[in-house]
Design a protein around this motif. Sequence first.
Motif, PDB file in Angstrom:
ATOM      1  N   SER A 185      -6.543  -6.454   1.744  1.00  0.00           N
ATOM      2  CA  SER A 185      -6.727  -6.434   3.195  1.00  0.00           C
ATOM      3  C   SER A 185      -5.430  -6.785   3.933  1.00  0.00           C
ATOM      4  O   SER A 185      -5.245  -6.387   5.074  1.00  0.00           O
ATOM      5  CB  SER A 185      -7.838  -7.394   3.599  1.00  0.00           C
ATOM      6  N   GLY A 199      -2.617  -5.559   3.455  1.00  0.00           N
ATOM      7  CA  GLY A 199      -1.916  -4.320   3.766  1.00  0.00           C
ATOM      8  C   GLY A 199      -2.405  -3.736   5.072  1.00  0.00           C
ATOM      9  O   GLY A 199      -1.626  -3.326   5.933  1.00  0.00           O
ATOM     10  N   GLN A 200      -3.738  -3.731   5.202  1.00  0.00           N
ATOM     11  CA  GLN A 200      -4.274  -3.149   6.431  1.00  0.00           C
ATOM     12  C   GLN A 200      -3.915  -4.002   7.642  1.00  0.00           C
ATOM     13  O   GLN A 200      -3.666  -3.472   8.723  1.00  0.00           O
ATOM     14  CB  GLN A 200      -5.796  -3.014   6.295  1.00  0.00           C
ATOM     15  N   LEU A 201      -3.887  -5.321   7.423  1.00  0.00           N
ATOM     16  CA  LEU A 201      -3.513  -6.170   8.546  1.00  0.00           C
ATOM     17  C   LEU A 201      -2.051  -5.932   8.950  1.00  0.00           C
ATOM     18  O   LEU A 201      -1.697  -5.993  10.112  1.00  0.00           O
ATOM     19  CB  LEU A 201      -3.713  -7.637   8.181  1.00  0.00           C
ATOM     20  N   PHE A 202      -1.254  -5.662   7.930  1.00  0.00           N
ATOM     21  CA  PHE A 202       0.148  -5.361   8.238  1.00  0.00           C
ATOM     22  C   PHE A 202       0.217  -4.128   9.145  1.00  0.00           C
ATOM     23  O   PHE A 202       0.990  -4.080  10.104  1.00  0.00           O
ATOM     24  CB  PHE A 202       0.933  -5.124   6.939  1.00  0.00           C
ATOM     25  N   VAL A 203      -0.637  -3.150   8.834  1.00  0.00           N
ATOM     26  CA  VAL A 203      -0.662  -1.952   9.675  1.00  0.00           C
ATOM     27  C   VAL A 203      -1.004  -2.338  11.112  1.00  0.00           C
ATOM     28  O   VAL A 203      -0.372  -1.872  12.069  1.00  0.00           O
ATOM     29  CB  VAL A 203      -1.690  -0.950   9.137  1.00  0.00           C
TER      30      VAL A 203
END
Lengths: 629, 457, 166, 492, 109
Positions: free
Chosen positions: E65, E67-71
């Motif tokens: 998750s 990674g998605q938060l980085f997005v």
Amino acid sequence: MKNALELSYLVPLFPLIGFLIIGLGRKYLSKPLTGIIGCGVILASFLVSIWIFFDVKEGNSGVVDYFNFISAGSLKVPFSFQIDALSSLFLLIITGVGFLIHVYSVSYMHHESKEHFARYFSYLNLFVFSMLLLVMGGNFVILFIGWEGVGLCSYLLIGYWFKNTEYNYAARKAFVMNRIGDLAFLIAIFMIIAKVGSVNFADVFSAEALQKLSPSVTIITLLLFVGATGKSAQIPLYTWLPDAMAGPTPVSALIHAATMVTAGIYMIARSNLLYSLSDVTSNIVAYIGLATALLAATIALKQNDIKRVLAYSTVSQLGYMFLALGVGAYTAAVFHVMTHAFFKALLFLGSGSVIHAMSGEQDIRNMGGLSKKLKITFFTFTVGCIAIAGIPPFSGFFSKDAILLSAFEKNPILYGIALFTALLTAFYMFRLLFVTFTGKFRGTHEQEHHVHESPSLMTVPLIILAILSIIGGFVGIPEVFAAGGDKITEFLSPVIAKSAGHEVSHSTEYMLMGLSTGLVILTIVFAWFRFKNYQPKEEKGFGKVLENKWYVDELYDKVIANPLNKFAGFLNNFFERFIIDGIVNGVGRAVNYGSRQIRLLQSGQVGSYVLLMVLSILLLLVYQFFIKK
Amino acid sequence: MNALIISAIMGVLMMFSGILLKRKSTIRGLALAGLLVTIILNVMEIYGVHLFRINVTGMMSFDRFSLFFNTIAMACTFVFFLLSAKEMEKVGVNYSDYFALIFFILSGIILSSSFSSLLILFLGIEIISIPLYILTGSDKRNLKSNEASLKYFLLGSFSTGLMLMGITLIYGNSGSFAIDAITNPETKPGVLLVAGLLLLMFSMAFKASAAPFHFWTPDVYDGAPTVFTSFMATIVKAAVFIAFIRLFYHAFGEIHNTWKFIIAIITALTLFIGNITAVFQQSVKRMLAYSSIAQAGFMLMAVLAINSIGSEGILLYTTAYCLSTIGLFAILVKMKDYTFEGFNGFAKHQPLLAGVAVIFLLSLAGIPLTAGFLAKFYMINAVINSGGFLWLVILAVLMAAISVYYYFRVIQAMYFKEGEAQVIEVSTSFKWVISLVAALVILLGVFPQLLFSWFYF
Amino acid sequence: MGVTPILFWILSVMALFSALMVITSKNPMHSVIWLIIVFFAISGHYLLLNAQFLAIVNIIVYAGAIMVLFLYVLMLMDLKKETEPQKNRWLKLAGAVAGGSLLLVLIAALKKADIANQIAETRTGDIGLIENLGKVLFNDYVVPFEISSILFLSAMVGAVVIGKKE
Amino acid sequence: MIALLLILIPLLSGVVTFFLKKENSAKSWALFTSIVTLSVSLLGLTVLNKTEMLQFKCDWLPGLGSSFSIRLDGMGQLLCLLTAISFPLIFITTWHRSYKNAHNFFALMLLSQAGLMGVFLAMDALLFYFFWELALIPVYFLASIWGAERRIAATFKFFIYTFVGSLLMLVGLIYLQSLTPDRSFDIKAFYSIVLDGKTQNWIFWLMFVAFAIKIPVFPFHSWQPDTYEQSPTAVTMVLSGIMVKMGLFAVIRWLLPVLPSASFAYGEKMISMWAIVGMIYASLLAWRQDDMKRLIAYSSIAHLGLMVVAIFSESEIGMQGVMIQMFNHGINILGLWVIVEILERKYGTRKLSELGGLAQKAPAMAILFVVVALANIALPLTNAFVGEFMMFTGIFTSPISEYEMITVPAAGLTIIIGAIYTLRMVQKVIYGNTNALTATGTDIGLNEKLVLGIIVILILVVGVYPQPILDLTKDTTNFIINKANILPLLKK
Amino acid sequence: MQVNYYIYLSVALFCIGIVGVLTRRNAIIIFMCIELMLNAVNLLLVAFSKMHHFKNAAIDASAGSDGQLFVFFIMVVAAAEVSVGLAIIVMMYRNIHSVDINFLNRLKH
């Protein structure tokens, strides 16, 4: 009373003190006082020298150490004097003749201003000091110190009249030529140090050291000889001596005839043990000596400057001495040094008297018939000429005969040439005598009016020297005339081993003496007829070559001096500026150029910036992933 | 943490101060006071006083190194304020906002010196960059300022793209953004990791203005208002270097064999291009821009060395470099003519300013007895002690010699040439401060342990 | 071939084609439109990867807010297609070649990646749901979240500084 | 204590001088403190055996392995003495010259003296480097501010040139430090490093280039004539009298004993050859110069070349010769510069072609000039003879040399050419007839007589009785030679 | 889907963005191309996030998750950047009435 050896330091000390007093006080000392101090110190040295001489004669010789001049690592150079037969004899010559010349100078230089007069005497005293160091030095280094010291004084005195650029060049030439020899001398000293580890004569000439030196003795002796050719004006380094006549005449007498130029002879005589180890060097010394003698004699035939004739004559006589050294007749060489000192000093002083009388005129073509007015000068000059020509019983005869005899033993051809040279010597000396003193006066009226005999301060030394020139030879009467007459060989024997005696028979010896004497007298007669009524004329052909000294100076200029100077100019104007500095500045310029080019990358365009960045990324990635192992 | 929060709050405060406070000197005073408080609180944090207890979930770590650097950065900012804050008035009307932006940048600096997650690094770098785009363009009617701003922005965003791609690839390889979980010393570094690392390196090199990613630097530094150039060429650049070193020391230190050579190439290029290009400049300001590239080359040597000498050295280097450059810019701002000729005869008219300028220039050139020398010394020492790369060291010193050429051109103009250097009025307090800064530069050059003994306590 | 790959390929082709159109369209307006299509395609990918939150945010923030801003600015400037003079052809070519080479190099390098064959799960996995992301965001990522507020503040100040008339 | 004073007195008094605005007070103060320094230096000679008086050590940069460590050893004593003697003489000589902003001038002079002292005293490599640069920078400013017309370009070239060298040296020093067991810059640590040949070669060249530029060894010399020509003569005196000795000194202290095998590998075979080429080259160039400063500059290159050859001969005698010759050369060249200074001030020219006949107008100067010139050509009983004789002997009897029959005669050529150009200079300046320029010449004043008198006395005293100096440097020489001599190792 | 397809796709989009930056002169278009690059990154991040989730879901339910938060954060930053960037472009346009980056040539060399 102390031992004379212990006081030997006084001998050089007196002139040194004289030099200092006169040099520092030149503004305050009056001329007479300067003269008295200048002559007095030499006289004092002379007296001590006499004392030393007799002490040495008693067999009292040795080395006196004063202090460590240089002591570093294995090298120890003491400041020491070696007093033995050879040096004490030279001491006598130097201080004795030196004293006479000093006295002569007082009068000769009287027209100089106070300060210059003092300068002259201080130089002269310094010279005597250096010369004494040279002959007294207990090792090669002290010898070398004196060696260069006399070179310096010679330089200073040749250029004594410093306003004259010509004279300055002559002085420089003398110094530089001497330096060339000095370099060789130095290298020889280094080689001796390398082999023996010491420079003391006592160590170097010990049997053990000679053993060590023997493999390279040829090169060492050759180098020493090169050193001697510089100082003693031998081929190829002789050309400075005639030019050195630029100095005041007494200087020529003292330095360039009687003493300094014989330093080379002294040095080789001092190292006679080395030289006897090398036949090659001995032969070279003999040939060079003979060649110089001949060459200088031929040049002297056609010179018109009174001092130049004497200068070439000196070169020639020095060649004679080297011939003697080369054939192993060291004693004869030293003997000739002594007699030569007498008669050549006499001749020079005589010429000085003539020049003095002629108000500075030196060209013999403008003289003639001076015998009437300059009686003492004429008389003494004649004595000198007879002595140098080698007519018995004048001193020149004995010393020259000893050399000729030794040459004959070595090789009759050497003898032949040497004899021929002796004839030339007689010829040009008497040419000089006749042209100067006989016939009609050829100078201006003013000069004629002015001509006068020199004052007694000048004539007395002339007379003393003339007497010495006459009787000086009697210390070396050949054995054929009187057994035990050869006192000088006897005296020098502690330093120079006596040869076993002459191999030639007495009859041959007589014959040779007769031959030479006869031929010399014939030559003089020939010269008399030729020159009794001399009229100057233009020289042509071979005569011109001789008058121009075989063009040796020009040759040296063309072959050595000019190319070297041009090369230096090339280095200065081109190499240094465009290559050495050019590279340094070129780096700077390259950076500047690079700066201008690289800055173009900074085009101001975002697009090209990104392009360059992407390309760099590309290259670095390619390197990382595909090239790097 | 103290400093981060306080500086963010200070930023907000300054934002509003423009409305509340009318007098510019009050605004300046507030900024100075706020910064002083921030510095004090930061120093207190070194001694263990934490005002805020916040769980950062391992994304930041305020270790001694970062706290120490933050102190240096803020102290330099303080010096910068003292010397040049007044000049900011001339840039535009939004005086208080400039201070706000600078405080935000300081927050960014604190972030990028104390990150332990790539996310914070990214945020920190962005918080530094975005206000800088604005400060660069803050002289709105000056076309050069505009141009610089747009160039900076476009190129900066481009490099952000690179950085994000790098972070993504690294994430793909290791599944984490935490810098100590990125590499696995047991296995060979994967292709994704290497590619990501390189892209990250390139973008950091861009921010640090290392060749061949330096192209923005001269234009931006030249175009930006001089006061802000002074700030971004020094403190910001220092922060980027700290981030750079932190990243490569902690995240990639174990696999240094993969990237050292690339860094060496970049270092060499930076030194070469920065120094060589600076030689031909005609404007001192632009020369200083290139010189900052050149200095970056030296600072990169600490990245290359990744050893304790290097980390220690970078602290000294940044201090020395910041102080000298800020001082020099502070004098430059006072000049009417920024070209070298503009400095002709400066020493005659302003002997004191010329004297301190000489000290700053000597320090930048790395002449002994100034901090700049010891800084360079540390860098060289670090590289040599890390083994290898002697060629780079030799190149570096040769380039340092070239740098003497352009730094000394200023000295020559000031001292050896005749001319009428035009200077704006300088106050006595300015002279005092700048003399103190110069004294500090010398003091650090002779007794650098003043800095380090504090670092090690 | 299941639905997922088919969708993947369609979306991919759409994204790539639109992206190419973005950079080749002469008219800036067209570029914007094409870019919006790219964003939609990417959002489609997000949906395929079951990252619904990001898909929505992408549409709202990117395709919505950001692109509208772009459009707005473009319209403000009233840029005709003629007004953009073409770059030097060689520079263009160089740019294209450089970008292409970069693509080649990156792909050639990343091809060898050891995770190349791992599966990115599609249509399953609930981490992309708002609830889950929210939990993580406000537990572990609250600090960066707050920090991003500094970023926004500075951007705001910046926009004001730049935009405000003097 | 004495060592520390030698640095501190000029340093502090230099700083003080910056604030003395009156020209005369600055002058007098500088002269006074330089005489104090001289007295301290002389005092140092009297306490040779009390080591605690001669050394000083305290912490400085502990993190870097460096300490403030200074000591007066024999070689240091000699060179510090030279430095201490030179400065008062320089100040007296230039007493009547008036400088713009004189306080700055004298302050910088004193600072450079402090730097020079430090170089000769430092027993820590980093400290050594510090002082090395401290000596250079004031000189750069001195030359650039108070120099002649083309001063800026010339001195800048000089500065960058030497700076490149010293930076390379710095790299070498750091490299060495990284190889010492305890990462220390201390000279003892340096002396205890044992390196393999390859590493030594690297470092050797790094460091030697610096020294070669400073000395300067052909072909790194091109900065020198320009700088000498353009600097004010007082600065030229510092530069050539003392500063070039830094290079030689550094080779002896920091190169030979630390990197013996590289020194052996390159020194005797390569560097000596270069140095000899350079000697002849510089001599030939000196022959062609018209400007006295340039002439003396080239002459100095030639003389220093010989010292380089002697250093790398690694023989004790040669090294002793170098030691004493460093002192002598400093004194002699100082004398020559004093003459140049006098001529320039009186007649406004240094060109040989424009001078002449001064023996009539200035007999005292002429005499002193001749003595100094004779010392320049190493006439016996002048100091230089002792040095050159020993150096030549050392080169010739060197245990490592194989080509002495080539090198010594080749180097000896400069004895001859040296005589040519020196006498040419003497002749053109003082002999011949006066010209329009020199016709109104007057003799030198009392202060100049004093300076030249002291110099001449030093020349003669050392020339006649050099033993005290030889004894002074004996221990240092022995130590260096023992460290440097790797022949025993090779034989094994 | 195998993750390498996503890699290829993202890299391709990324490079198209770069090509756009390289070939266009309009500052706005260039900026759009940069946004395209960011989106390519986002897509790849999400793909990696799902990959890690697939691999590590057993150990950690929320794996990937981040990674998605980085997005999410990238989008935040992008939004801020756009606001500033467009402001700068507009300011530029006000002064020179062009957004052609070739006119940005006052600062060079």
